[in-house]
Design an enzyme around this catalytic site. Sequence first.
Site, mmCIF file in Angstrom:
data_model
loop_
_atom_site.group_PDB
_atom_site.id
_atom_site.type_symbol
_atom_site.label_atom_id
_atom_site.label_comp_id
_atom_site.label_asym_id
_atom_site.label_seq_id
_atom_site.Cartn_x
_atom_site.Cartn_y
_atom_site.Cartn_z
ATOM 1 N N HIS A 48 -10.450 -0.257 -10.492
ATOM 2 C CA HIS A 48 -9.556 0.286 -9.453
ATOM 3 C C HIS A 48 -9.918 1.713 -9.056
ATOM 4 C CE1 HIS A 48 -6.010 1.621 -7.325
ATOM 5 N NE2 HIS A 48 -5.678 2.419 -8.315
ATOM 6 N N HIS A 72 -7.829 9.513 -10.947
ATOM 7 C CA HIS A 72 -6.468 9.624 -10.418
ATOM 8 C C HIS A 72 -5.378 8.948 -11.247
ATOM 9 C CE1 HIS A 72 -6.928 5.626 -8.495
ATOM 10 N NE2 HIS A 72 -5.610 5.613 -8.491
ATOM 11 N N GLU A 76 -1.410 9.573 -15.633
ATOM 12 C CA GLU A 76 -0.188 8.769 -15.604
ATOM 13 C C GLU A 76 -0.293 7.548 -16.523
ATOM 14 O OE1 GLU A 76 2.398 9.835 -14.305
ATOM 15 O OE2 GLU A 76 3.761 8.168 -13.938
ATOM 16 N N ASP A 77 -1.464 6.940 -16.581
ATOM 17 C CA ASP A 77 -1.555 5.638 -17.248
ATOM 18 C C ASP A 77 -2.337 5.607 -18.555
ATOM 19 O OD1 ASP A 77 -0.116 4.666 -15.173
ATOM 20 O OD2 ASP A 77 -1.807 3.797 -14.101
ATOM 21 N N ASP A 139 -5.979 4.971 -2.633
ATOM 22 C CA ASP A 139 -5.380 4.268 -3.776
ATOM 23 C C ASP A 139 -4.518 3.114 -3.258
ATOM 24 O OD1 ASP A 139 -4.333 3.838 -6.429
ATOM 25 O OD2 ASP A 139 -2.584 5.026 -5.880
ATOM 26 N N ASP A 260 -4.019 -7.858 27.293
ATOM 27 C CA ASP A 260 -2.922 -7.734 26.337
ATOM 28 C C ASP A 260 -3.425 -7.488 24.924
ATOM 29 O OD1 ASP A 260 -1.028 -8.247 28.311
ATOM 30 O OD2 ASP A 260 -1.333 -10.404 28.092
HETATM 31 MN MN MN Z 1 -4.187 4.009 -8.568
#
Ligand code: MN
Length: 714
Positions: A48, A72, A76-77, A139, A260
């Site tokens: 990721h 990134h 947090e993880d 992200d 259109d």
């Molecule tokens: Mn992420």
Amino acid sequence: MIRQFELLERVKAYDPALDEDALNRAYVFSMKAHGQQKRASGDPYFLHPLEVAGILTNMKLDSASIITALLHDTVEDTLATLDEIEKLFGQEIARLVDGVTKLSRIELQSDHSRQAENFRKLFLAMSEDIRVLLVKLADRLHNMRTLSFIQDGEKRRVIALETIEIYAPLAARLGMHEMKDELEDRAFAELNPDARASVLARLDFLHEQEGGLVNSIIEELKQTLKEAGIEAEVSGREKTPCSIWTKMQRKSVTFEQLADIMAFRVAIKTVAECYSALGVLHGEYPVVPGRFRDYLSTPKQNGYRSLHTGVIGPQRQRIEIQIRTFEMHETAERGVAAHWQYKQDAGHTDGRQYRWLRELLDILEHASGPEEFLEHTKLEMFQDQVFCFTPKGDLISLPSGATPVDFAYAVHSEIGDTCVGAKINGRIAPLRTQLANGDQVEIITSKAQTPSPTWERFVVTGKARARIRRFIRSKQLDEYLTLGRAILEKAFRQEGFEYTDKALKDVYKTFKHDSTRDLIAAVGSGLHTGRDVVKTVFPGIKSEGRAMNIIRLARARTKKRAKEAAQPISVRGLIPGMALHYANCCHPLPGDRIVGIVTEGKGVTVHTIDCPTLESFADMSERWLDVAWDTDNVEHHVGRINVVVINEPGALSSLSTVIAKNLGNIQNLKITHRSTDFFDMVIDVEVADVKHLSNIIAALRATPAINSVARARG
Ligand code: MN
């Protein structure tokens, strides 16, 4: 999966300043940190951040952004910490990673879809560096690309909704249309698959019918321009299913024609050529009235620049044409991100960009190198606003400088009216605290609380101010009425009469008021004296002497009534600062013997009975009012003392220690005179009552560093 060397090559291709070593270390660091973590797809988690970095290389962002993308999710993880990142990759990267982490936390905090606009602003306000926002968008783009792997349908729906309401418009705001289109279309596919399928089916049908029409239109347009000596690139661009659907909903139309769904784009070198091309095309084909727009001379607010026109073009087809320079074209597709590429020749911009983008470019023009440029690319947007959360996660937008009181009123008037305290991010904070972006604010309320006049000094929102003023006005009126009645009762009794409101029925007009109530309030506010009113009601009362007789008579008549007449007016329930004021000269405290002086238009000012100021009211006995303390009152009062301190080290600290030990709170301290030996000071101390102050004075007198202490008088 992008390999390590591939990523390196990609960045190197456009950023010669690349720090290869740092990029490699970030790659390895992130891979190790995420370790065995898996994505919903079952892929290793590390894929990721790697893909996010890949998206950013397509946008040709600088190596700091790429490194940030790799890192990134680590804070947090994973077990990685910001300190570690700062140590390994330096301050800039740590700051960027921290920015992305903060946005991710905000994202988790709340049901934002209901307040999408505020969330977009919060994101912008919190992204001090625009690269933080770009990493966050990339992200989200990768998360949308892998959305189908998430099993929980409700979760998918929420993510898609956020994407369409927050991230896609953000991308649009930054002028990144490619990003916006993909985010929007992927979210649309999740949220409304049937609508998307029907639009796609209709598009397929049109494509079949069209049979090479688009290509032949492109060729003919190119040829027409070439004959006029203009070298141009022409392309056709189809609207996305989502935008077609939105348009259909908004205008309740169907799409039947090329015009259109398709816009033709003409990209040319210079602005002058854009106008020439427009002239050529308008000369060659009939113009569809009302379709011409000049966003070249007047760019759209998001910086978009282009000429738009509609013509009955090749093959008698009604088509829309957009004409712009290559650079504008690039900017229209990639927005802010394109500016990294154009930073070498940024001198070309004429400044009619987004205000903040203009500021970026301004710095760019004057910066000596990309480092300095990036250093200064702080977003200036929404500096005049702060965004805070309720405990439930609702977002409240406030002007900057706003306090918990503003917040409370923004949530609900009643919450504002009854607010007694606030917790900011879980900690008790003063009501006057200025709120910061992302603060979670919990308002503590009490049914017994009413707005405080002091709030007016620090609130910044109109709503809060209006409510507080309205409350003060109505409360003031109440107090003036209470006070007015008490004054009138006393005045009537002194003349031997019993007061009732009815007695004023025939005289309020004489005092130029509209009602009995108004007259009573006017007496309370000191506009008229009680005596004036009595004299008007009973014109027979002429002289003081007679009045005194009456008093004496009355007192003699009924002891009970005389006792009532002598009853002082209680200051109970009166809020200081409205109808009641404590005199600044003598600072009366509960326990002091006090007297009220009615001040015209202000109500009553309370003095201590020995205050020298009272002498100036000696001839105005009608303004004197007998008042008494309400002993239930728990509010704090300010006592003022004069202190002479010996000029020696530590003297001031022993002074403040003694006051604190005796539970006094110093509110103000002023040195009025200083000599080599002594300091004269005036100190305002918050105390409960006069006894409390006396204790403090006694304790100070017992302190060696203090020469003398006395309560301030007059
Ligand atoms: Mn992420």
